[in-house]
Design a protein around this motif. Structure first.
Motif, PDB file in Angstrom:
ATOM      1  N   ASN A   1      -0.387   0.608   7.556  1.00 42.67           N
ATOM      2  CA  ASN A   1      -0.756   1.968   7.141  1.00 42.67           C
ATOM      3  C   ASN A   1      -2.198   2.093   6.665  1.00 42.67           C
ATOM      4  OD1 ASN A   1      -0.630   0.946   4.461  1.00 42.67           O
ATOM      5  ND2 ASN A   1       1.501   1.605   4.223  1.00 42.67           N
ATOM      6  N   ILE A   2      -2.986   1.026   6.767  1.00 39.41           N
ATOM      7  CA  ILE A   2      -4.406   1.110   6.412  1.00 39.41           C
ATOM      8  C   ILE A   2      -5.160   1.781   7.560  1.00 39.41           C
ATOM      9  CG2 ILE A   2      -6.509  -0.236   6.025  1.00 39.41           C
ATOM     10  CD1 ILE A   2      -4.678  -2.355   4.673  1.00 39.41           C
TER      11      ILE A   2
ATOM     12  N   GLU B   1      -3.751  -4.479  -0.564  1.00 34.53           N
ATOM     13  CA  GLU B   1      -2.671  -4.896   0.347  1.00 34.53           C
ATOM     14  C   GLU B   1      -1.549  -5.582  -0.419  1.00 34.53           C
ATOM     15  OE1 GLU B   1      -3.861  -6.828   4.129  1.00 34.53           O
ATOM     16  OE2 GLU B   1      -5.839  -5.968   3.703  1.00 34.53           O
ATOM     17  N   GLY B   2      -0.320  -5.122  -0.164  1.00 37.08           N
ATOM     18  CA  GLY B   2       0.855  -5.652  -0.848  1.00 37.08           C
ATOM     19  C   GLY B   2       1.190  -4.926  -2.135  1.00 37.08           C
ATOM     20  N   LYS B   3       0.281  -4.086  -2.626  1.00 36.51           N
ATOM     21  CA  LYS B   3       0.501  -3.320  -3.847  1.00 36.51           C
ATOM     22  C   LYS B   3       1.382  -2.106  -3.557  1.00 36.51           C
ATOM     23  CE  LYS B   3      -0.312  -0.939  -7.718  1.00 36.51           C
ATOM     24  NZ  LYS B   3       0.293  -1.282  -9.012  1.00 36.51           N
ATOM     25  N   THR B   4       2.378  -1.869  -4.417  1.00 36.54           N
ATOM     26  CA  THR B   4       3.217  -0.672  -4.301  1.00 36.54           C
ATOM     27  C   THR B   4       2.808   0.323  -5.373  1.00 36.54           C
ATOM     28  OG1 THR B   4       5.089  -1.888  -3.373  1.00 36.54           O
ATOM     29  CG2 THR B   4       5.560   0.245  -4.383  1.00 36.54           C
ATOM     30  N   PHE B   5       2.334   1.470  -4.937  1.00 41.98           N
ATOM     31  CA  PHE B   5       2.012   2.562  -5.854  1.00 41.98           C
ATOM     32  C   PHE B   5       3.258   3.417  -6.052  1.00 41.98           C
ATOM     33  CE2 PHE B   5      -2.184   1.585  -3.977  1.00 41.98           C
ATOM     34  CZ  PHE B   5      -2.891   1.354  -5.142  1.00 41.98           C
TER      35      PHE B   5
ATOM     36  N   LEU C   1       5.412  12.247  -7.068  1.00 43.47           N
ATOM     37  CA  LEU C   1       5.236  11.168  -8.040  1.00 43.47           C
ATOM     38  C   LEU C   1       6.386  10.182  -8.040  1.00 43.47           C
ATOM     39  CD1 LEU C   1       3.712  13.015 -11.140  1.00 43.47           C
ATOM     40  CD2 LEU C   1       2.575  12.059  -9.140  1.00 43.47           C
ATOM     41  N   ASN C   2       7.440  10.475  -7.288  1.00 37.77           N
ATOM     42  CA  ASN C   2       8.612   9.597  -7.241  1.00 37.77           C
ATOM     43  C   ASN C   2       8.870   9.084  -5.834  1.00 37.77           C
ATOM     44  OD1 ASN C   2       9.508   9.917 -10.092  1.00 37.77           O
ATOM     45  ND2 ASN C   2       9.693  12.057  -9.466  1.00 37.77           N
ATOM     46  N   SER C   3       7.802   8.819  -5.103  1.00 35.89           N
ATOM     47  CA  SER C   3       7.908   8.319  -3.725  1.00 35.89           C
ATOM     48  C   SER C   3       7.019   7.092  -3.589  1.00 35.89           C
ATOM     49  CB  SER C   3       7.481   9.409  -2.733  1.00 35.89           C
ATOM     50  OG  SER C   3       7.498   8.920  -1.409  1.00 35.89           O
ATOM     51  N   PRO C   4       7.567   5.882  -3.830  1.00 38.05           N
ATOM     52  CA  PRO C   4       6.753   4.661  -3.783  1.00 38.05           C
ATOM     53  C   PRO C   4       6.108   4.441  -2.421  1.00 38.05           C
ATOM     54  CG  PRO C   4       8.853   4.240  -4.855  1.00 38.05           C
ATOM     55  CD  PRO C   4       8.952   5.609  -4.244  1.00 38.05           C
ATOM     56  N   TYR C   5       4.922   3.865  -2.458  1.00 37.35           N
ATOM     57  CA  TYR C   5       4.117   3.647  -1.253  1.00 37.35           C
ATOM     58  C   TYR C   5       3.500   2.255  -1.344  1.00 37.35           C
ATOM     59  CZ  TYR C   5       0.279   4.497   2.118  1.00 37.35           C
ATOM     60  OH  TYR C   5      -0.604   4.436   3.173  1.00 37.35           O
TER      61      TYR C   5
END
Length: 445
Positions: free
Chosen positions: A397-398, A408-412, A387-391
């Motif tokens: 990576n698609i 695209e461009g969104k950081t989870f 839960l603490n590893s931004p992606y």
């Protein structure tokens, strides 16, 4: 088969989060306990500070094979699913040819047996004229019968009242429906075509053409038919707050005859997003104005039972057409779990509820054999998340064959670290192990 020992994981399962060890052997969960370090395993993973959950079960996807493989294949989309923590999928019959006979349905199972990274099942399709074929469906080996009670492709719009009465009164398994009233949609379409005949078309007219009335009319008709005949009905991709009144949250899920699903894009996007994303988020039923908070509330109070994707890829060239010609559908399955984990990070839903709706509930609704839970003796479909590893979603990576994503461009905020299918580690920190372990889902009916 290899054995695995996962240590110190925060296990999310059956309404609880506990730090536990999990031992996997012969494809199944052999032991769950507080200290299993003494056990010998081929692979040992220290999962400290990470969360272990059952694999996501997505009960509605379109993987486009056979016939539409320029958009996607079972191999490409199941690989994307794997990377996103989805370990089982149920795929829709509107491929080419439509899966309207038992032989055509079995063809899809044969393709998946050779190419799917994950576990799989395929819906039998219903039409106005394949009643006899539909009734031959083996309910122990097929997830259900899909009816398009609204726009579809090929010969799959089921709008004949006699046919609907016949199917609802005689099919003994689960019927899943796409509900949009065709008459309402067509009338709205003609109105807006005339209105914008000589002007710029605002993309959010999709929410007006495929509006709340179209959804409610069809969903209420399906639920009435089901109640009349005692049918086991599952209504797919609920997109409006009005439809929530059709569902009863006072009944335990295992006892419900009428269940429902909400998709991640209807929870995440609003019609305002058409301004930025245009036809990329054109889908059926439409993303509408001011419904996502109502849908989230319906999910939390158990009016809505399952979270799914309706993953439906098209090429970017197809989606780049003008509004009237761009096809409906968008690719979602690689990031669906991350979307929900972002909702958790924002305090909108608990981890336990996410797992209930994405893992446990699909297993219960469809009566899937030994999947959807972390239990001894169950198949080891497992996902380890950080839960603490931004992606950040990017072209690089698609994994969809179509090569694009509305994210695209969104950081989870969270990442999927490892995914196990029937005990085999197939995805590990961005690496894939090509020992395809996907199995045909079986059902306890």
């Amino acid at each position: 088969m290899s054995s695995s020992l996962i240590l110190n994981a925060k296990v999310i399962n059956e309404g609880k989060i506990e730090e536990l060890d999990v031992f996997v052997k012969d494809g199944k969960i052999d032991k769950i306990g507080k200290d299993l370090r003494h056990l010998t395993a081929d692979n040992i993973v220290d999962a400290s500070e990470k969360y272990l959950m059952p694999g996501v079960i997505d009960d509605q996807v379109h993987f486009r094979e056979p016939g539409l493989t320029h958009k996607a294949t079972i191999e490409s989309e199941s690989k994307a699913a794997l990377a996103g923590g989805t370990t089982s999928f149920m795929e829709m019959p509107n491929t080419v040819p439509n899966a309207l006979t038992q032989a055509l349905l079995e063809d899809k199972y044969q393709i998946a047996a050779q190419s799917s990274w994950t576990n799989y099942s395929f819906f039998m399709g219903g039409s106005n004229d394949n009643y006899d074929e539909a009734m031959k469906t083996d309910l122990s080996q097929v997830c259900g019968l899909k009816l398009f009670m609204g726009s579809s492709t090929g010969n799959m719009l089921v709008d004949n009242e006699k046919t609907l009465e016949n199917i609802f009164s005689n099919f003994s398994g689960l019927i899943a429906t796409h509900c949009e009233d065709e008459g309402t949609v067509r009338a709205n379409l003609e109105f807006y075509k005339e209105k914008y005949a000589n002007g710029v078309i605002p993309y959010d007219i999709h929410a007006l053409i495929r509006n709340e009335k179209a959804c409610y009319l069809s969903s209420s008709m399906a639920s009435s038919l089901a109640k009349k005949h005692g049918t086991r009905l599952h209504i797919l991709h609920i997109s409006t707050g009005e439809e929530l009144e059709l569902f009863d949250n006072s009944i335990p899920l295992a006892d419900k005859k009428l269940t429902s699903e909400v998709c991640v894009h209807h929870l995440y996007f609003d019609a305002e997003d058409y301004k930025q994303l245009g036809t990329k988020i054109k889908c059926n039923p439409a993303i509408k104005h001011n419904h996502r908070e109502k849908l989230l509330a319906g999910l939390l109070n158990d009016k809505l039972d399952i979270i799914a994707t309706d993953h439906a890829p098209h090429t970017i060239e197809e989606k780049s057409s003008d509004y009237w010609n761009a096809p409906s559908g968008l690719p979602l399955i690689q990031n669906s779990l991350q979307v929900m984990l972002d909702f958790y990070a924002k305090g909108k839903i608990s981890l336990e509820k996410i797992i209930e709706k994405m893992c446990h509930a699909p297993a219960e609704c469809f009566k899937i054999d030994r999947r959807g839970y972390i239990r001894e003796g169950y198949w080891a479909d497992l996902v380890l998340v950080d839960l603490n590893s931004p992606y950040t979603v990017s072209k690089e990576n698609i994994l969809y064959k179509a090569g694009w994503s509305p994210f695209e461009g969104k950081t989870f905020g969270a990442s999927v670290c490892k995914t196990y299918i029937s005990g085999e580690l197939l995805y590990d920190e961005g690496n894939f192990y090509n020992k395809k372990s996907g199995k045909r889902l079986l059902f306890n009916r």
